[in-house]
Design a protein around this motif. Structure first.
Motif, mmCIF file in Angstrom:
data_model
loop_
_atom_site.group_PDB
_atom_site.id
_atom_site.type_symbol
_atom_site.label_atom_id
_atom_site.label_comp_id
_atom_site.label_asym_id
_atom_site.label_seq_id
_atom_site.Cartn_x
_atom_site.Cartn_y
_atom_site.Cartn_z
ATOM 1 N N LEU A 137 64.673 49.385 60.456
ATOM 2 C CA LEU A 137 66.357 49.580 59.940
ATOM 3 C C LEU A 137 66.740 50.830 60.439
ATOM 4 N N ILE A 138 66.040 51.916 59.849
ATOM 5 C CA ILE A 138 66.547 53.267 59.946
ATOM 6 C C ILE A 138 66.569 53.580 61.431
ATOM 7 N N PRO A 139 65.509 53.773 62.484
ATOM 8 C CA PRO A 139 65.661 53.981 63.852
ATOM 9 C C PRO A 139 66.804 53.051 64.478
ATOM 10 N N LEU A 140 67.072 51.929 64.193
ATOM 11 C CA LEU A 140 68.184 51.008 64.765
ATOM 12 C C LEU A 140 69.602 51.688 64.313
ATOM 13 N N LEU A 141 69.614 52.047 62.967
ATOM 14 C CA LEU A 141 71.009 52.687 62.712
ATOM 15 C C LEU A 141 70.951 54.177 63.410
ATOM 16 N N LEU A 142 69.967 54.934 63.635
ATOM 17 C CA LEU A 142 70.150 56.093 64.343
ATOM 18 C C LEU A 142 70.532 56.148 65.869
ATOM 19 N N GLU A 143 70.080 54.885 66.239
ATOM 20 C CA GLU A 143 70.887 54.505 67.645
ATOM 21 C C GLU A 143 72.014 54.060 67.777
ATOM 22 N N GLY A 144 72.735 53.749 66.678
ATOM 23 C CA GLY A 144 74.136 53.373 66.620
ATOM 24 C C GLY A 144 74.305 51.999 66.315
ATOM 25 N N PHE A 145 73.311 51.070 66.114
ATOM 26 C CA PHE A 145 73.553 49.845 66.024
ATOM 27 C C PHE A 145 74.073 49.668 64.389
ATOM 28 N N GLU A 146 74.842 48.658 64.408
ATOM 29 C CA GLU A 146 75.574 48.104 62.977
ATOM 30 C C GLU A 146 74.740 47.156 62.452
ATOM 31 N N PRO A 198 76.386 42.668 70.639
ATOM 32 C CA PRO A 198 76.959 43.683 69.873
ATOM 33 C C PRO A 198 77.643 43.048 68.511
ATOM 34 N N GLY A 199 77.913 44.065 67.689
ATOM 35 C CA GLY A 199 78.752 43.920 66.616
ATOM 36 C C GLY A 199 77.773 44.014 65.305
ATOM 37 N N PRO A 200 78.223 43.534 64.286
ATOM 38 C CA PRO A 200 77.568 43.434 62.856
ATOM 39 C C PRO A 200 76.184 42.672 63.035
ATOM 40 N N SER A 201 75.144 43.235 62.373
ATOM 41 C CA SER A 201 74.097 42.439 62.352
ATOM 42 C C SER A 201 73.244 42.583 61.187
ATOM 43 N N LEU A 202 72.280 41.747 60.702
ATOM 44 C CA LEU A 202 71.482 41.720 59.629
ATOM 45 C C LEU A 202 70.067 41.857 60.066
ATOM 46 N N GLU A 203 69.151 42.526 59.179
ATOM 47 C CA GLU A 203 67.774 42.443 59.352
ATOM 48 C C GLU A 203 67.239 41.898 57.956
ATOM 49 N N VAL A 204 66.637 40.674 58.235
ATOM 50 C CA VAL A 204 66.011 39.823 56.913
ATOM 51 C C VAL A 204 64.720 40.493 56.583
ATOM 52 N N GLY A 205 64.679 40.976 55.517
ATOM 53 C CA GLY A 205 63.330 41.631 54.985
ATOM 54 C C GLY A 205 63.106 43.155 55.658
ATOM 55 N N CYS A 206 64.050 43.860 55.544
ATOM 56 C CA CYS A 206 64.203 45.201 55.931
ATOM 57 C C CYS A 206 63.153 46.245 55.445
ATOM 58 N N GLY A 207 62.845 45.902 54.168
ATOM 59 C CA GLY A 207 61.798 46.707 53.428
ATOM 60 C C GLY A 207 62.111 47.996 53.116
ATOM 61 N N SER A 208 61.349 49.139 53.578
ATOM 62 C CA SER A 208 61.691 50.265 53.320
ATOM 63 C C SER A 208 62.359 51.114 54.547
#
Length: 262
Positions: free
Chosen positions: A57-66, A43-53
């Motif tokens: 990333l978007i489904p993870l944000l919608l699940e509440g992940f930072e 848990p906590g701030p995370s980074l996706e390398v090569g997040c593209g479009s």
């Protein structure tokens, strides 16, 4: 006559436009549940390398992940911002590569899904930079694959072959042809891509050509790169399903590795 564009950098023009429709045609993401489980453990701030479009990333944000995104393609980032604006999200996106990226804070987790590491010109350097962005004991999620179809000759070398085709929401058709060359000794695969936008009657409207160099790894080689970059406590997942000992039992076409920064 169709307009023709040739690009040096990846994921521009039609390559960016067709990226999500091609993936969506494959069905629901089998990688997303693994990412959700992984991020829940870190848990906590995370980074996706090569997040593209923002396909993951978007489904993870919608699940509440930072999760923040890092992406070198301006076209892909524009698509991500367009998609998130429609649903009221304002993701933190960084332009550039992991080799050049600087952050004022350290992340609890970094994810490198969808074989992104294999497009890095210097994977060892990329892994070292990733380790430098992680907190001590921070988590790394990494997926790689071996191009078995090319290695085994199922796809013709140095010949154009149909790769993907999808009907777009507006009724037009997106097509992709690919040509590749193998260098097994150095474990590199050079791909040339030719994207074509067609109308509903399959008349070409525009084409876009680009190329990429992809690297693949033997499990022992990948393990050595990770250890050299400062990672430990490895777990392996084969084909997004079966846990395996890494590197001892990591004989899979698609391999996910989970590790911690030392």
């Amino acid at each position: 006559m169709a307009a023709q564009i040739r690009a040096v950098a990846s994921y521009q023009s039609l390559e960016a436009e067709f990226h999500d429709p091609f993936w969506e045609a494959e069905g629901p993401s089998v990688e997303l549940p693994l990412l959700q489980t992984f991020l829940a453990h870190f848990p906590g701030p995370s980074l996706e390398v090569g997040c593209g479009s923002g396909r993951l990333l978007i489904p993870l944000l919608l699940e509440g992940f930072e999760v923040e995104g890092l992406e070198p393609s301006a076209d892909m980032m524009a698509l991500c911002r367009k998609k998130t604006a429609v649903i009221g999200l304002e993701p933190v996106l960084h332009a550039g590569t992991v080799e050049d990226f600087k952050s004022d804070t350290l992340y609890s987790a970094i994810v490198v899904p969808a074989f992104t590491l294999q497009l890095c010109p210097d994977p060892a350097l990329a892994l070292q930079c990733i380790a430098g962005l992680l907190k001590p004991e921070g988590g790394l999620y990494l997926t790689v694959f071996t191009p078995d179809a090319e290695l085994e000759g199922d796809l013709p070398e140095n010949e154009w072959y149909p790769d993907h085709e999808v009907r777009l929401p507006d009724g037009r058709i997106g097509g992709l042809e690919t040509r590749h060359r193998m260098d097994p000794a150095n474990r590199t695969l050079q791909r040339e891509h030719r994207y074509t936008l067609m109308d509903a009657e399959r008349n070409p409207l525009a084409t876009h050509e680009c190329s990429q160099t992809l690297r693949w790894f033997e499990p022992d080689e990948l393990h050595a790169l990770l250890v050299a970059a400062g990672f430990e406590h490895f777990e392996g997942i084969a084909e997004f399903e079966e846990t395996c000992a890494f590197p001892e039992e990591a004989d899979a076409q698609i391999l996910t590795v989970i590790a911690r920064r030392s």
